[in-house]
Design an enzyme around this catalytic site. Structure first.
Site, PDB file in Angstrom:
ATOM      1  N   GLU A 244       6.193  15.361  -4.507  1.00  0.00           N
ATOM      2  CA  GLU A 244       5.839  16.183  -5.664  1.00  0.00           C
ATOM      3  C   GLU A 244       7.064  16.300  -6.564  1.00  0.00           C
ATOM      4  OE1 GLU A 244       4.101  19.858  -3.858  1.00  0.00           O
ATOM      5  OE2 GLU A 244       4.215  18.605  -2.086  1.00  0.00           O
TER       6      GLU A 244
ATOM      7  N   HIS B  23       1.700  27.467  -6.214  1.00  0.00           N
ATOM      8  CA  HIS B  23       0.847  26.518  -6.928  1.00  0.00           C
ATOM      9  C   HIS B  23      -0.048  27.137  -8.005  1.00  0.00           C
ATOM     10  CE1 HIS B  23       2.503  23.580  -4.338  1.00  0.00           C
ATOM     11  NE2 HIS B  23       1.605  23.548  -3.377  1.00  0.00           N
TER      12      HIS B  23
ATOM     13  N   HIS C 153      -0.163  16.498  -6.789  1.00  0.00           N
ATOM     14  CA  HIS C 153      -0.090  16.801  -5.367  1.00  0.00           C
ATOM     15  C   HIS C 153      -0.876  15.791  -4.524  1.00  0.00           C
ATOM     16  CE1 HIS C 153       0.462  19.242  -1.846  1.00  0.00           C
ATOM     17  NE2 HIS C 153       0.977  20.246  -2.521  1.00  0.00           N
TER      18      HIS C 153
END
Ligand code: BGC
Length: 340
Positions: A307, A107, A176
């Site tokens: 996602e 991420h 997210h």
């Protein structure tokens, strides 16, 4: 008609700046998005009786989002999902990212796009955020200019992503959000019925990196092409939950990839994307320790994420659709969450 209003949400420590909250409201949807991390902090939709509930996990105030949390509602980048050992090479040069998930990078690193202040601008029916990620930020090559827009129209929340880079760089942006169609804070999502329109998925190794195989879902727990109720499905297949990339047919057109139905409330979420993948994550790592909105607790499996994105570790797997953005090119994609 969508009403758009703005107010101060909080102030970042150490002169980090003012965080604003943007409220986007149609007859059917009410969304709040903040300029820190482009975080969707609230999303209210109607149940079958016409009553609004907030269906995304999160916090009441900025402090909640500044403390450690699993990317609630945020835009994740420069590269969402995992890069094996945080290593990749582009144009013959090796890059090493911070390792922040087992042996891997996840991420966007230690301070990804979820933890920076974006510049907001009100647009018709929504808000556009922009951010410039410096050459070398979090170990990634090239200065990257990024734009993310949130637009509410009727029952739809549409997110558009755009970026340009001064050097070739991997890029993979997503949102997210953790959804619970019964209303955030109402416990496990086992009574949700999930459909994902994918013939293939990516098996992963024990550090959650795709093995490289693109496996058919046929005859496996990953066959969600017809609706499954999570409770039975998780039991029948003895799963810990889902945390996998599903491979979508790519044609760069906005196409439905998933549908989640919550019979008790009547809520239905349909997700469409132009991206080649969707990470379906059933919040397996939530453990009830975070204090959420209105004192809510968030146990394991009390939300799901869809996602929409490129495939994990694509920068190290030439057989996967490329995630490289070159100078002069434009990275662009659209995801639509529809609550019709
Ligand atoms: C990952 C999960 C991770 C979560 C929060 C998801 O995108 O697939 O494994 O726990 O993000 O970081």
């Amino acid at each position: 008609m969508t009403l758009v209003s703005r107010e101060v949400f909080g102030t970042l420590p150490d002169g980090g700046g003012t965080v604003e909250k943007f409220h986007l409201e149609s007859d059917l949807l009410r969304a709040d998005v903040i300029s820190y991390g482009c975080i969707l902090t609230r999303l209210e939709t109607k149940d079958s009786h016409g009553n609004f509930s907030d269906i995304v996990l999160g916090f009441d105030d900025l402090e909640g989002y500044l403390n450690k949390h699993p990317y609630f509602g945020a835009v994740v980048g420069r590269v969402a999902n995992r890069i094996a050992n945080g290593k990749f090479s582009v144009d013959g040069k090796d890059y090493q990212l911070a390792i922040n998930n087992g042996p891997n990078s996840i991420h966007g690193g230690l301070k990804g796009f979820d933890k920076v202040l974006w510049i907001p601008e009100v647009i018709q029916n929504g808000v556009r955020f922009s951010y410039t990620s410096a050459d070398g930020e979090e170990g990634y090559p090239g200065e990257l200019k990024v734009w993310v827009t949130y637009v509410v129209e009727g029952s739809k929340l549409t997110i558009n992503y755009k970026a340009q880079s001064s050097k070739a760089t991997p890029i993979n942006l997503t949102n997210h959000s953790y959804f619970n169609l019964a209303g955030q804070g109402s416990g496990v999502i086992y009574d949700h019925q999930v459909t994902i329109d994918a013939d293939h998925y990516l098996p992963v190794d024990d550090t959650m990196i795709p093995t490289g195989q693109v496996a058919p879902v046929e005859g496996t727990a990953f066959d969600l092409r017809t609706p499954v109720e999570l409770e039975n499905h998780i039991k029948n297949f003895n799963l810990n939950g889902f945390d996998h990339n599903f491979c979508l047919a790519v044609n760069n057109e906005l196409k439905q990839c998933a549908r989640v139905h919550h019979p008790a409330s009547g809520r239905v979420l349909t997700v469409s994307t132009t991206q080649p993948g969707v990470q379906f994550y059933t919040a397996n790592f939530l453990d009830g320790t975070l204090k959420g909105k209105g004192g809510s607790v968030y146990p394991k499996h009390s939300a799901f994420c869809l996602e929409t994105q490129a495939w994990p570790d694509a920068v190290n797997k030439s057989q996967f659709p490329s995630t490289l953005l070159h100078p002069g090119e434009e990275y662009k994609h659209t995801t639509c969450f529809d609550f019709a």
